[in-house]
Design an enzyme around this catalytic site. Structure first.
Site, PDB file in Angstrom:
ATOM      1  N   HIS A   1      11.496  -3.913   7.187  1.00  0.00           N
ATOM      2  CA  HIS A   1      10.365  -3.774   6.243  1.00  0.00           C
ATOM      3  C   HIS A   1      10.116  -2.308   5.947  1.00  0.00           C
ATOM      4  CE1 HIS A   1       8.407  -7.889   6.736  1.00  0.00           C
ATOM      5  NE2 HIS A   1       9.404  -7.912   7.612  1.00  0.00           N
TER       6      HIS A   1
ATOM      7  N   GLU B   1       9.603  -1.040  10.589  1.00  0.00           N
ATOM      8  CA  GLU B   1       8.930  -0.407   9.447  1.00  0.00           C
ATOM      9  C   GLU B   1       9.691   0.883   9.162  1.00  0.00           C
ATOM     10  OE1 GLU B   1       6.698  -1.876   7.728  1.00  0.00           O
ATOM     11  OE2 GLU B   1       5.992  -3.459   9.080  1.00  0.00           O
TER      12      GLU B   1
ATOM     13  N   HIS C   1       8.995  -9.260   2.356  1.00  0.00           N
ATOM     14  CA  HIS C   1       8.022  -8.799   1.353  1.00  0.00           C
ATOM     15  C   HIS C   1       8.828  -8.211   0.188  1.00  0.00           C
ATOM     16  CE1 HIS C   1       5.293  -8.482   5.032  1.00  0.00           C
ATOM     17  NE2 HIS C   1       4.884  -9.516   4.309  1.00  0.00           N
TER      18      HIS C   1
ATOM     19  N   GLU D   1       9.481  -4.293  -0.795  1.00  0.00           N
ATOM     20  CA  GLU D   1       9.958  -3.359   0.234  1.00  0.00           C
ATOM     21  C   GLU D   1      11.456  -3.148   0.029  1.00  0.00           C
ATOM     22  OE1 GLU D   1       8.429  -4.940   3.927  1.00  0.00           O
ATOM     23  OE2 GLU D   1       6.373  -4.884   3.149  1.00  0.00           O
TER      24      GLU D   1
HETATM   25  O1  LIG Z   1       1.833  -1.686   5.581  1.00  0.00           O
HETATM   26  C1  LIG Z   1       1.200  -2.715   5.710  1.00  0.00           C
HETATM   27  O2  LIG Z   1      -0.044  -2.755   5.628  1.00  0.00           O
HETATM   28  C2  LIG Z   1       1.915  -4.008   5.998  1.00  0.00           C
HETATM   29  C3  LIG Z   1       3.319  -3.799   6.476  1.00  0.00           C
HETATM   30  C4  LIG Z   1       3.878  -5.145   6.909  1.00  0.00           C
HETATM   31  O3  LIG Z   1       4.218  -5.941   6.076  1.00  0.00           O
HETATM   32  N1  LIG Z   1       3.928  -5.364   8.202  1.00  0.00           N
HETATM   33  C5  LIG Z   1       4.386  -6.601   8.750  1.00  0.00           C
HETATM   34  C6  LIG Z   1       4.306  -6.522  10.239  1.00  0.00           C
HETATM   35  C7  LIG Z   1       4.776  -7.783  10.879  1.00  0.00           C
HETATM   36  C8  LIG Z   1       4.557  -7.815  12.381  1.00  0.00           C
HETATM   37  O4  LIG Z   1       3.400  -7.727  12.805  1.00  0.00           O
HETATM   38  O5  LIG Z   1       5.561  -7.983  13.085  1.00  0.00           O
HETATM   39  C9  LIG Z   1       3.509  -7.737   8.240  1.00  0.00           C
HETATM   40  O6  LIG Z   1       2.287  -7.549   8.137  1.00  0.00           O
HETATM   41  O7  LIG Z   1       4.045  -8.807   7.965  1.00  0.00           O
HETATM   42 ZN   LIG Z   2       6.712  -5.953   5.120  1.00  0.00          ZN
END
Ligand SMILES: O=C(O)CCC(=O)N[C@@H](CCC(=O)O)C(=O)O
Ligand SMILES: [Zn+2]
EC number: 3.5.1.96
Length: 330
Positions: free
Chosen positions: A148, A211, A56, A59
């Site tokens: 991320h 995260e 993303h 980030e």
């Molecule tokens: O903060 C948020 O709402 C999104 C954060 C984010 O990008 N999270 C990843 C998690 C990926 C996973 O589930 O492994 C995403 O949504 O791609």
């Molecule tokens: Zn992300």
């Protein structure tokens, strides 16, 4: 090495060397944002490591973290002892400081992907790079940390998502994550075609989405809180055993339900700035969808993670999760 990589990543037209050496190894830049590091001397405990960031584009903390770790290698304060594939994922989005340009790259890592466009093309390129890297280092245990930051604040500012898959996460991983100051672990309950899931599902790698705090512009990230995480990347790239901590301080959650957006009109019933992992009691209304109506918490209280009403139709608007016991091998 760091300079050359970033130059070619951010400006493909530049006449930049695509390979070279540093004190403890060699670097090869195979595509914008994709660099292999090969140690002059590989240590016996080495993993084949993939560290990725900017899947993303907005980030930035993970990009700063990889920059700081690469600077240590370049300065010789860290000695490379393991092969590492370093990736910056969505370069146009990184330049634009946006999550994505056309579609979320982190849902496209599936073999046989037929979609066309820049993000699908990049996903195919990155999947091929991962396949080649793991195949060239087939004798080593495989590891992928996809780094991320989250859109919202979080009751657990640093946490990992464990992708769903057939292969087990090794017990040592939980101790390494605890020592890297990860405060929570979230186990996925089904296949979601993220980058970390790709390495686990198709290659059996030890793999997580990290995260690492909250999205912020370059220079405004709380990098001090990521010192233990930088130490983990350092040990893995040295091919030495990372620090371990007991997992008492880590809280474990499991996904119970994925809340999807189906309708043209979709709203969440709570404030936009509600932190990740906020608890909602039975009966609470969580979402209103013009297609499927109201979504209310059932008999079991739920915690909300990654709530986002502004996703594309058909995409995930939140994960609804419940606390669970630590893994039996932790
Ligand atoms: O903060 C948020 O709402 C999104 C954060 C984010 O990008 N999270 C990843 C998690 C990926 C996973 O589930 O492994 C995403 O949504 O791609
Ligand atoms: Zn992300």
């Amino acid at each position: 090495m760091l300079g050359e990589w970033l130059d070619w990543t951010l400006d493909e037209q530049r006449d930049t060397p695509r390979q070279g050496t540093f004190a403890s190894g060699r670097f090869d830049i195979s595509a914008p944002g994709v660099m292999r590091l090969t140690p002059h001397r590989q240590r016996p405990d080495a993993h084949a490591c993939i560290f990725s960031a900017a899947i993303h584009g907005n980030e930035t903390a993970p990009v700063e973290l990889l920059g700081a770790w690469l600077s240590e290698l370049e300065a010789g304060t860290l000695t490379l002892g393991a092969p590492v594939l370093v990736i910056l994922g969505n370069i146009p989005a990184l330049k634009a400081q946006q999550r994505f340009i056309h579609t979320n790259l982190n849902r496209l890592f599936e073999r046989g992907l037929s979609a066309s466009g820049d993000e699908p093309d990049r996903a195919r390129q990155l999947m091929a790079e991962v396949d080649d890297f793991f195949s060239d280092n087939a004798a080593l245990p495989k590891l992928h940390y996809d780094l991320h930051t989250a859109i919202r604040a979080s009751l657990y500012p640093r946490f990992v998502v464990e992708p769903y898959g057939d292969s087990d996460t090794h017990s040592e991983q939980w101790q390494w994550l605890a020592a890297a100051d990860m405060q929570a672990v979230l186990h996925q309950h089904q296949h979601i075609w993220t980058f970390s899931h790709y390495s686990k599902h198709y290659h059996g790698a030890q793999s997580f989405t990290f995260e690492l705090g909250r999205v912020a512009p370059f220079g405004q990230n709380d990098m001090a809180s990521l010192t233990p995480m930088q130490a983990l990347l350092g040990r893995l790239s040295e091919g030495t055993t990372p620090a371990e901590s007991d997992i008492e301080a880590v809280t474990f959650f499991r996904v119970r339900h994925e809340l999807m957006r189906h309708g043209d009109h979709f709203t969440l019933c709570f404030d936009d700035d509600t932190p990740n992992f906020t608890h909602f009691a039975p009966g609470t209304c969580l979402a209103n969808d013009s297609q499927t109506g109201e979504y209310r918490v059932g008999d079991t209280p739920l915690h909300v993670v990654f709530p986002n009403a502004n996703v594309e139709i058909g995409a995930r608007a939140a994960l609804l999760v419940v606390p669970c016991a630590p893994p039996t091998n932790a």
